[in-house]
Design a protein around this motif. Structure first.
Motif, PDB file in Angstrom:
ATOM      1  N   SER A  32       0.646  -1.653  -0.113  1.00  0.00           N
ATOM      2  CA  SER A  32       0.380   0.297   0.317  1.00  0.00           C
ATOM      3  C   SER A  32       0.504   1.230   0.199  1.00  0.00           C
ATOM      4  N   LEU A  33       1.899   1.170   0.726  1.00  0.00           N
ATOM      5  CA  LEU A  33       2.557   2.474   1.116  1.00  0.00           C
ATOM      6  C   LEU A  33       3.323   2.490  -0.693  1.00  0.00           C
ATOM      7  N   LEU A  36       1.117   3.928  -3.032  1.00  0.00           N
ATOM      8  CA  LEU A  36       1.022   5.530  -3.012  1.00  0.00           C
ATOM      9  C   LEU A  36       2.161   6.287  -2.599  1.00  0.00           C
ATOM     10  N   GLN A  56       1.873   6.863  -6.151  1.00  0.00           N
ATOM     11  CA  GLN A  56       1.227   8.726  -6.762  1.00  0.00           C
ATOM     12  C   GLN A  56       1.976  10.076  -6.074  1.00  0.00           C
ATOM     13  N   LEU A  57       2.357  10.058  -4.890  1.00  0.00           N
ATOM     14  CA  LEU A  57       2.510  11.385  -4.599  1.00  0.00           C
ATOM     15  C   LEU A  57       4.544  11.747  -4.459  1.00  0.00           C
TER      16      LEU A  57
END
Length: 136
Positions: free
Chosen positions: A14-15, A18, A21-22
């Motif tokens: 998940s990280l 994420l 994306q960030l």
């Protein structure tokens, strides 16, 4: 221990997703394959390594805490070995990543030195503290 590995892996992935994306990879890089990622690593700045470190550290922390908690269900005393086993398992994955991908030395030292076994210890301490709080 298996449930801890699954929980830690879910946090890790998940990280990683994420983070992509960030903090997008540099333009023109292909990071969907191991070969593409290895070729892109020299173009990465320190900001590109924040989420991989967090993924490794928090994935190990959660996995170790879950493994230790599950091992203590049923009234049994808290067991440390599942937390350490999760830490060792994720550490072996970190070593494999360094072997396959490489990366800057500073990140390798930071990641392998702080994200796995120290976080397994923290996860064990967290599980122990939560168990004590529930029993109080």
């Amino acid at each position: 221990m298996v449930i801890g590995l699954m929980a830690g892996s879910a946090v890790n992935m998940s990280l990683i997703l994420l983070g992509g994306q960030l903090v997008p990879p540099p333009p023109g890089t292909q990071t969907q394959t191991m070969e593409g990622l290895a070729a892109a690593l020299p173009l990465f700045g320190p900001q590109h390594f924040v989420f991989p470190f967090l993924a490794h550290a928090l994935g190990t922390l959660v996995g170790a805490a879950v493994a230790a908690t599950v091992a203590g269900w049923g009234g049994a005393a808290m067991k440390a070995w599942p937390a350490w086993a999760v830490g060792a398992f994720f550490l072996s994955g970190g070593v494999a990543n360094v072997w396959m991908l490489g990366g800057p030395l500073w990140f390798t030292v930071l990641d392998l030195g702080l994200a796995f076994l120290p976080m397994a210890w923290c996860g064990l301490r967290l599980a122990t503290a939560l168990r004590a709080a529930r029993q109080a």
